[in-house]
Structures are given as structure tokens and as C-alpha cells.
Design a protein around this motif. Sequence first.
Motif, PDB file in Angstrom:
ATOM      1  N   SER A 276       0.830  -1.216   0.000  1.00 30.62           N
ATOM      2  CA  SER A 276       0.000   0.000   0.000  1.00 30.62           C
ATOM      3  C   SER A 276       0.857   1.255   0.000  1.00 30.62           C
ATOM      4  CB  SER A 276      -0.925  -0.003   1.217  1.00 30.62           C
ATOM      5  OG  SER A 276      -1.786  -1.123   1.206  1.00 30.62           O
ATOM      6  N   ILE A 277       1.918   1.232   0.794  1.00 34.94           N
ATOM      7  CA  ILE A 277       2.833   2.376   0.841  1.00 34.94           C
ATOM      8  C   ILE A 277       3.561   2.518  -0.494  1.00 34.94           C
ATOM      9  CG2 ILE A 277       4.917   3.279   1.950  1.00 34.94           C
ATOM     10  CD1 ILE A 277       3.945   1.731   4.512  1.00 34.94           C
ATOM     11  N   ARG A 278       4.016   1.398  -1.021  1.00 35.70           N
ATOM     12  CA  ARG A 278       4.758   1.428  -2.292  1.00 35.70           C
ATOM     13  C   ARG A 278       3.886   1.952  -3.424  1.00 35.70           C
ATOM     14  NH1 ARG A 278       5.277  -2.193  -6.479  1.00 35.70           N
ATOM     15  NH2 ARG A 278       7.221  -2.019  -7.696  1.00 35.70           N
ATOM     16  N   ILE A 279       2.623   1.527  -3.475  1.00 33.29           N
ATOM     17  CA  ILE A 279       1.730   1.992  -4.543  1.00 33.29           C
ATOM     18  C   ILE A 279       1.529   3.496  -4.442  1.00 33.29           C
ATOM     19  CG2 ILE A 279      -0.647   1.883  -5.405  1.00 33.29           C
ATOM     20  CD1 ILE A 279      -0.600  -1.110  -4.623  1.00 33.29           C
ATOM     21  N   ALA A 280       1.418   4.000  -3.228  1.00 28.39           N
ATOM     22  CA  ALA A 280       1.293   5.450  -3.058  1.00 28.39           C
ATOM     23  C   ALA A 280       2.538   6.165  -3.576  1.00 28.39           C
ATOM     24  CB  ALA A 280       1.053   5.785  -1.591  1.00 28.39           C
ATOM     25  N   GLN A 281       3.693   5.624  -3.263  1.00 28.00           N
ATOM     26  CA  GLN A 281       4.943   6.225  -3.741  1.00 28.00           C
ATOM     27  C   GLN A 281       4.995   6.216  -5.272  1.00 28.00           C
ATOM     28  OE1 GLN A 281       7.549   3.537  -1.646  1.00 28.00           O
ATOM     29  NE2 GLN A 281       7.824   4.927   0.109  1.00 28.00           N
ATOM     30  N   LEU A 282       4.603   5.078  -5.851  1.00 24.88           N
ATOM     31  CA  LEU A 282       4.605   4.965  -7.316  1.00 24.88           C
ATOM     32  C   LEU A 282       3.586   5.898  -7.938  1.00 24.88           C
ATOM     33  CD1 LEU A 282       4.850   1.074  -7.685  1.00 24.88           C
ATOM     34  CD2 LEU A 282       6.654   2.741  -8.167  1.00 24.88           C
TER      35      LEU A 282
ATOM     36  N   GLY B 203      -9.232   2.070   4.374  1.00 24.85           N
ATOM     37  CA  GLY B 203      -8.876   1.756   5.745  1.00 24.85           C
ATOM     38  C   GLY B 203     -10.036   1.109   6.477  1.00 24.85           C
ATOM     39  N   SER B 204     -10.021   1.183   7.795  1.00 23.00           N
ATOM     40  CA  SER B 204     -11.019   0.458   8.582  1.00 23.00           C
ATOM     41  C   SER B 204     -11.200   1.086   9.953  1.00 23.00           C
ATOM     42  CB  SER B 204     -10.577  -1.000   8.749  1.00 23.00           C
ATOM     43  OG  SER B 204     -11.411  -1.681   9.659  1.00 23.00           O
ATOM     44  N   CYS B 205     -12.439   1.079  10.430  1.00 20.75           N
ATOM     45  CA  CYS B 205     -12.711   1.496  11.809  1.00 20.75           C
ATOM     46  C   CYS B 205     -12.167   0.493  12.822  1.00 20.75           C
ATOM     47  CB  CYS B 205     -14.215   1.679  12.027  1.00 20.75           C
ATOM     48  SG  CYS B 205     -14.882   3.204  11.315  1.00 20.75           S
TER      49      CYS B 205
ATOM     50  N   ASP C 133      -0.357   1.674  10.073  1.00 16.25           N
ATOM     51  CA  ASP C 133       1.002   1.889   9.565  1.00 16.25           C
ATOM     52  C   ASP C 133       0.960   2.543   8.176  1.00 16.25           C
ATOM     53  OD1 ASP C 133       1.968   0.731  11.854  1.00 16.25           O
ATOM     54  OD2 ASP C 133       2.430  -1.203  10.924  1.00 16.25           O
ATOM     55  N   THR C 134       0.024   2.113   7.343  1.00 18.01           N
ATOM     56  CA  THR C 134      -0.093   2.686   6.001  1.00 18.01           C
ATOM     57  C   THR C 134      -0.486   4.159   6.075  1.00 18.01           C
ATOM     58  OG1 THR C 134      -0.704   0.551   5.050  1.00 18.01           O
ATOM     59  CG2 THR C 134      -1.271   2.510   3.779  1.00 18.01           C
ATOM     60  N   GLU C 135      -1.459   4.467   6.907  1.00 21.78           N
ATOM     61  CA  GLU C 135      -1.864   5.868   7.063  1.00 21.78           C
ATOM     62  C   GLU C 135      -0.672   6.742   7.457  1.00 21.78           C
ATOM     63  OE1 GLU C 135      -5.090   6.641   9.650  1.00 21.78           O
ATOM     64  OE2 GLU C 135      -6.491   5.264   8.670  1.00 21.78           O
ATOM     65  N   LEU C 136       0.100   6.284   8.431  1.00 22.47           N
ATOM     66  CA  LEU C 136       1.209   7.081   8.954  1.00 22.47           C
ATOM     67  C   LEU C 136       2.269   7.342   7.885  1.00 22.47           C
ATOM     68  CD1 LEU C 136       1.639   5.418  12.472  1.00 22.47           C
ATOM     69  CD2 LEU C 136       0.736   7.702  11.981  1.00 22.47           C
TER      70      LEU C 136
ATOM     71  N   ALA D 265      -7.767  11.423   7.447  1.00 19.20           N
ATOM     72  CA  ALA D 265      -8.390  10.143   7.791  1.00 19.20           C
ATOM     73  C   ALA D 265      -9.823  10.447   8.201  1.00 19.20           C
ATOM     74  CB  ALA D 265      -7.638   9.473   8.936  1.00 19.20           C
ATOM     75  N   ILE D 266     -10.779   9.772   7.564  1.00 17.80           N
ATOM     76  CA  ILE D 266     -12.183  10.094   7.777  1.00 17.80           C
ATOM     77  C   ILE D 266     -12.980   8.807   7.959  1.00 17.80           C
ATOM     78  CG2 ILE D 266     -14.230  11.195   6.793  1.00 17.80           C
ATOM     79  CD1 ILE D 266     -12.357  13.043   5.222  1.00 17.80           C
ATOM     80  N   ASN D 267     -13.728   8.730   9.050  1.00 16.13           N
ATOM     81  CA  ASN D 267     -14.599   7.583   9.287  1.00 16.13           C
ATOM     82  C   ASN D 267     -15.728   7.575   8.258  1.00 16.13           C
ATOM     83  OD1 ASN D 267     -13.097   6.957  11.598  1.00 16.13           O
ATOM     84  ND2 ASN D 267     -14.468   8.114  12.945  1.00 16.13           N
ATOM     85  N   ILE D 268     -15.998   6.392   7.702  1.00 10.47           N
ATOM     86  CA  ILE D 268     -17.010   6.263   6.658  1.00 10.47           C
ATOM     87  C   ILE D 268     -18.178   5.436   7.188  1.00 10.47           C
ATOM     88  CG2 ILE D 268     -17.489   5.542   4.289  1.00 10.47           C
ATOM     89  CD1 ILE D 268     -15.420   7.807   4.536  1.00 10.47           C
ATOM     90  N   GLY D 269     -19.312   6.072   7.344  1.00  9.72           N
ATOM     91  CA  GLY D 269     -20.502   5.419   7.867  1.00  9.72           C
ATOM     92  C   GLY D 269     -21.501   6.468   8.295  1.00  9.72           C
TER      93      GLY D 269
END
Length: 337
Positions: free
Chosen positions: A95-101, A114-116, A145-148, A231-235
Motif C-alpha cells: 500500500s505504501i509502495r503503490i502510493a509512492q509509485l 482503511g477500517s474502523c 502503519d499505512t496511514e502514517l 483520515a475520515i470515518n465512513i458510515g
Amino acid sequence: MRVFVTGHKGYIGAHLVDILKQAGHHVTGCDIGLYEGCEWDQCVMPDVDLVKDVRAITAKDLETHDCVMHLAAISNDPMGDINPEITHSINRDASIRIAQLAKTAGVGRYLFSGSCSVYGQGEKLDLEETDPLNPLTAYAKSKIDTELEVSKLADDGFTPSFLRNATAYGYSPMLRIDLVVNSLLGSAIAFNQIRIQSDGSPWRPLIHCKDIANAFYAFLHAPKEVIHNQAINIGGNSENYQVKDVADYVEHLMPNADIVFTGEVGHDPRNYRVKFDKLNDVLPEFKLEYDLKLGMDELHKAMIDHGFNEHDFNGSQFVRLRTLQKRLNKLDAFQIR
């Protein structure tokens, strides 16, 4: 716009491709096809169907796209716990690598699924984005970890957003029953038993899987300044339920079914209500298409129409963990291709 969707053949991805295509967007889907054959209904195909491990995605794959919607993951706690190293490799590192790419390739927006569950055993109920995170599983930790790490990539030309989705449920062409709502309804239809694995008291924020896809679509078109590096809660605030509340509505739909406490889980430490005020503030026009009753009514009808039965409940087609275990010995599913 040109949108790159990972995990497009999954439970949520099947809805997302349909929504994007109906709106006229060009969709590239990337999926390893690990759950090929698990389809319940026919799925809408993307414009480009890229069969590839997400860990093998290149910057060239992402060029010319306006947005990456990253859904692909080892998708729940039990699956993540089979091999935490694989979970971190796919859910975090890839996930981090794809963001970098994506940033390297000039993609302007990166939307992360992400997830609650990152709140885990919350210190209080009614949790919001600024509250402490307390992950209980490898799956939840990989999301944090991905968010950070991805948040560090944000700049004027690259907007990451982190959608902390509530617990999914409901109808999808790629049905899953390894989710609390779908499992309770499935067991009632298959066995005339509403099988509750805990004591029924834990709280869960719930959201229809199509509404998660609807949220991704809304974030695609949202003004950059309101979602940039957020970061936003979805619901929805009204969509927090105790497990026993879900069981009560299953009983309404299946009045001949008995509620059975199986005791498999015992005390479930995952107990959290979630607040969605921030979502309402940044995207006031976004509204959920489903509440729990409407979503359960739809799924109940679909299961009855499909003749859902004991074989379906006990089989591997609709339970990702069983499919994964079944295929691990048959193909090298987690090797980069």
C-alpha cells in the motif's frame, strides 16, 4: 477521469467498478484473481483488467491515471492472522509502495481503504478520528502503519485520503458471509438458527458495501482541500448497532429461526461505536443509500432468490478464509507476478 482500482474483483470493488463505469469514467482494475470462481452474480468489467499482484505494480501501470483507489488487501482479521508477515507485506508495504509509485507517476489522488477496526478496544464509545488507536490484529495495525507512512507523501501535487470504513455488510455480486450481518442472516436461512459467536453485546459501526463504494466515488469528486491528507470515518451515526440488535432484525425476517449463542468467540474485545461527524462536515452532500434494515431486506431477498442453503454457508465460495486456505497449497498465490 481515469481511475486505477486495486482489488476490483472483491466484495466492495465489484460495486465500485459498476458505479465508476456508470458515471462514464475509464477504469483500470488490478486484481490477482485469488477469489476467482467466488462470484455470486455477474460483475461489471473494467475497461482494462490487469491480472497482477499489487506488490508488482509499476509506475508505468499507473501513468495517465487521475486517481488510485486502493482496496486490495488480506481482507479481515482471521485471514490476516494466518500469516502476519504476508498481511504486512500486502496490506502495509504494498500500500505504501503503490502510493509512492502513484506520486512518481503523477497521479493526483490516492484513496486508501482503511477500517474502523483501527480503534479496536476503544477507551470509550463514540470514537472519532482524533481518538487513540488501539489495534488488536495484524489487519488493523497494517491499516494504521499505512496511514502514517503515506501521509508523509502528501504535497501540493499529491492528495492521499484514508477512508476508515465501518464494518461492511450487504449484497454484492462477490458475496461474503464472513461478516457479522451476512453471517447471522445466512445461518438463519441455512439452518433456522441465528448463530451469535459472542454474547451479542459488542457495538459495531455498520455500512452497506455499496455505500463504501459510493464514498470512494464521492472522494474522487470532492474538493481537494477538504480531503487532503485526511483520515475520515465512513458510515453514519445512526448505523451503530450491537450484535444482538442485528440478530433481532434477522429474527424479524426469519421468525422461525432461533437465536443461538455458540460461545465460539466468548468475550469479544472489539467493542466500539464510531462518530461520523467529520464525514458529514467535509462532504455534507454525501448520504448513505442504505440503512441496516433496507440493506438486510435486500440481502434476505437475494439469498432466498438464489436458494442460499447449508452447503453455501459451510462451503468456501462465500468465506474468503476458506477459499484462501484451500488455494494456498494449490498455487503460489502470494508470489509477485
